[in-house]
Design a protein around this motif. Structure first.
Motif, PDB file in Angstrom:
ATOM      1  N   ALA A   1     -17.456  -5.470  -0.203  1.00 40.42           N
ATOM      2  CA  ALA A   1     -16.322  -6.124   0.447  1.00 40.42           C
ATOM      3  C   ALA A   1     -15.131  -6.147  -0.502  1.00 40.42           C
ATOM      4  CB  ALA A   1     -16.696  -7.537   0.862  1.00 40.42           C
ATOM      5  N   LEU A   2     -13.953  -5.896   0.062  1.00 49.92           N
ATOM      6  CA  LEU A   2     -12.744  -5.804  -0.735  1.00 49.92           C
ATOM      7  C   LEU A   2     -11.679  -6.692  -0.120  1.00 49.92           C
ATOM      8  CD1 LEU A   2     -11.482  -2.803  -2.502  1.00 49.92           C
ATOM      9  CD2 LEU A   2      -9.903  -3.716  -0.832  1.00 49.92           C
ATOM     10  N   ILE A   3     -10.948  -7.420  -0.957  1.00 56.71           N
ATOM     11  CA  ILE A   3      -9.790  -8.171  -0.498  1.00 56.71           C
ATOM     12  C   ILE A   3      -8.591  -7.720  -1.319  1.00 56.71           C
ATOM     13  CG2 ILE A   3     -11.018 -10.183   0.409  1.00 56.71           C
ATOM     14  CD1 ILE A   3     -10.397 -11.661  -2.198  1.00 56.71           C
ATOM     15  N   SER A   4      -7.403  -7.736  -0.699  1.00 54.64           N
ATOM     16  CA  SER A   4      -6.215  -7.297  -1.411  1.00 54.64           C
ATOM     17  C   SER A   4      -5.001  -8.070  -0.920  1.00 54.64           C
ATOM     18  CB  SER A   4      -5.995  -5.795  -1.222  1.00 54.64           C
ATOM     19  OG  SER A   4      -5.732  -5.512   0.135  1.00 54.64           O
ATOM     20  N   ASP A   5      -3.958  -8.010  -1.718  1.00 59.37           N
ATOM     21  CA  ASP A   5      -2.699  -8.653  -1.378  1.00 59.37           C
ATOM     22  C   ASP A   5      -1.985  -7.772  -0.351  1.00 59.37           C
ATOM     23  OD1 ASP A   5      -0.093  -9.657  -1.271  1.00 59.37           O
ATOM     24  OD2 ASP A   5      -0.045 -10.135  -3.394  1.00 59.37           O
ATOM     25  N   PRO A   6      -1.811  -8.255   0.887  1.00 55.37           N
ATOM     26  CA  PRO A   6      -1.182  -7.430   1.917  1.00 55.37           C
ATOM     27  C   PRO A   6       0.311  -7.213   1.688  1.00 55.37           C
ATOM     28  CG  PRO A   6      -1.568  -9.625   2.758  1.00 55.37           C
ATOM     29  CD  PRO A   6      -2.207  -9.568   1.394  1.00 55.37           C
ATOM     30  N   PHE A   7       0.893  -7.912   0.734  1.00 52.11           N
ATOM     31  CA  PHE A   7       2.316  -7.779   0.448  1.00 52.11           C
ATOM     32  C   PHE A   7       2.594  -6.844  -0.722  1.00 52.11           C
ATOM     33  CE2 PHE A   7       1.627 -11.971   2.352  1.00 52.11           C
ATOM     34  CZ  PHE A   7       2.377 -11.801   3.512  1.00 52.11           C
ATOM     35  N   ARG A   8       1.555  -6.169  -1.180  1.00 53.75           N
ATOM     36  CA  ARG A   8       1.679  -5.211  -2.283  1.00 53.75           C
ATOM     37  C   ARG A   8       1.171  -3.844  -1.822  1.00 53.75           C
ATOM     38  NH1 ARG A   8       4.854  -7.928  -5.652  1.00 53.75           N
ATOM     39  NH2 ARG A   8       3.993  -9.932  -6.223  1.00 53.75           N
ATOM     40  N   PRO A   9       1.735  -2.761  -2.364  1.00 54.86           N
ATOM     41  CA  PRO A   9       1.226  -1.423  -2.049  1.00 54.86           C
ATOM     42  C   PRO A   9      -0.054  -1.162  -2.838  1.00 54.86           C
ATOM     43  CG  PRO A   9       3.049  -1.266  -3.579  1.00 54.86           C
ATOM     44  CD  PRO A   9       2.911  -2.725  -3.217  1.00 54.86           C
ATOM     45  N   ALA A  10      -1.157  -1.738  -2.369  1.00 61.33           N
ATOM     46  CA  ALA A  10      -2.387  -1.799  -3.159  1.00 61.33           C
ATOM     47  C   ALA A  10      -3.397  -0.693  -2.851  1.00 61.33           C
ATOM     48  CB  ALA A  10      -3.040  -3.161  -2.956  1.00 61.33           C
ATOM     49  N   ALA A  11      -3.081   0.257  -2.005  1.00 59.82           N
ATOM     50  CA  ALA A  11      -4.073   1.267  -1.620  1.00 59.82           C
ATOM     51  C   ALA A  11      -4.579   2.077  -2.816  1.00 59.82           C
ATOM     52  CB  ALA A  11      -3.495   2.200  -0.562  1.00 59.82           C
ATOM     53  N   GLU A  12      -3.689   2.519  -3.685  1.00 60.20           N
ATOM     54  CA  GLU A  12      -4.119   3.311  -4.838  1.00 60.20           C
ATOM     55  C   GLU A  12      -4.897   2.463  -5.834  1.00 60.20           C
ATOM     56  OE1 GLU A  12      -0.660   5.222  -6.414  1.00 60.20           O
ATOM     57  OE2 GLU A  12      -0.640   6.739  -4.839  1.00 60.20           O
ATOM     58  N   VAL A  13      -4.489   1.217  -5.989  1.00 65.85           N
ATOM     59  CA  VAL A  13      -5.207   0.313  -6.892  1.00 65.85           C
ATOM     60  C   VAL A  13      -6.603   0.041  -6.338  1.00 65.85           C
ATOM     61  CG1 VAL A  13      -5.189  -1.961  -7.980  1.00 65.85           C
ATOM     62  CG2 VAL A  13      -3.053  -0.695  -7.699  1.00 65.85           C
ATOM     63  N   ALA A  14      -6.712  -0.136  -5.017  1.00 65.16           N
ATOM     64  CA  ALA A  14      -8.020  -0.341  -4.386  1.00 65.16           C
ATOM     65  C   ALA A  14      -8.909   0.881  -4.583  1.00 65.16           C
ATOM     66  CB  ALA A  14      -7.851  -0.646  -2.900  1.00 65.16           C
ATOM     67  N   SER A  15      -8.327   2.061  -4.493  1.00 64.51           N
ATOM     68  CA  SER A  15      -9.099   3.283  -4.713  1.00 64.51           C
ATOM     69  C   SER A  15      -9.629   3.350  -6.149  1.00 64.51           C
ATOM     70  CB  SER A  15      -8.222   4.497  -4.414  1.00 64.51           C
ATOM     71  OG  SER A  15      -8.908   5.689  -4.650  1.00 64.51           O
ATOM     72  N   LEU A  16      -8.790   2.991  -7.115  1.00 63.22           N
ATOM     73  CA  LEU A  16      -9.237   2.950  -8.519  1.00 63.22           C
ATOM     74  C   LEU A  16     -10.367   1.942  -8.702  1.00 63.22           C
ATOM     75  CD1 LEU A  16      -5.876   2.966 -10.517  1.00 63.22           C
ATOM     76  CD2 LEU A  16      -7.655   4.712 -10.585  1.00 63.22           C
TER      77      LEU A  16
END
Length: 93
Positions: free
Chosen positions: A66-81
Motif C-alpha cells: 500500500a502506498l500513500i502520497s501527497d496529492p498536491f505534489r508531482p510524486a509519481a516519479e518519487v513513488a516509482s523510486l
C-alpha cells in the motif's frame, strides 16, 4: 567555428535531493498528515518513506505494498523510486 556564448548550457537543473528511509516512531505525525492528505489510512509497518528535500511525499508499506502520497505534489516519479527500493529490500537473498 566559433561558439555563441548565448547558446551555452549553464548546467543541469537543480532539484531537491530525494531521501528514502525506514519510518520510525518519530515519523508518526508526518505519516498521519500524509494519510489525511491522501484520504487513506496509514499503511502497516514496515514502511519506507520518500522525502523530497525535507518534505514527506510518499510512504509505502513493504508488507502490503500500500502506498500513500501527497496529492498536491508531482510524486509519481518519487513513488516509482520508492517502489523500486522496496523491491530491492524485499527481494530474496
Amino acid at each position: 567555428l566559433r561558439r555563441d556564448p548565448r547558446n551555452r548550457v549553464s548546467g543541469f537543473r537543480r532539484s531537491p535531493a530525494v531521501t528514502i528511509r525506514w519510518a520510525t516512531p518519530a515519523d508518526a505525525d508526518k505519516l498521519d498528515v500524509l494519510a489525511e492528505l491522501d484520504e487513506a489510512c496509514v499503511p502497516p509497518a514496515p514502511i519506507l518513506l520518500a522525502f523530497v528535500g525535507d518534505e514527506l511525499w510518499v510512504a509505502q508499506s513493504l508488507r502490503t505494498g500500500a502506498l500513500i502520497s501527497d496529492p498536491f505534489r508531482p510524486a509519481a516519479e518519487v513513488a516509482s523510486l520508492l517502489r523500486q527500493r522496496g523491491r530491492q529490500l524485499s527481494a530474496a537473498s
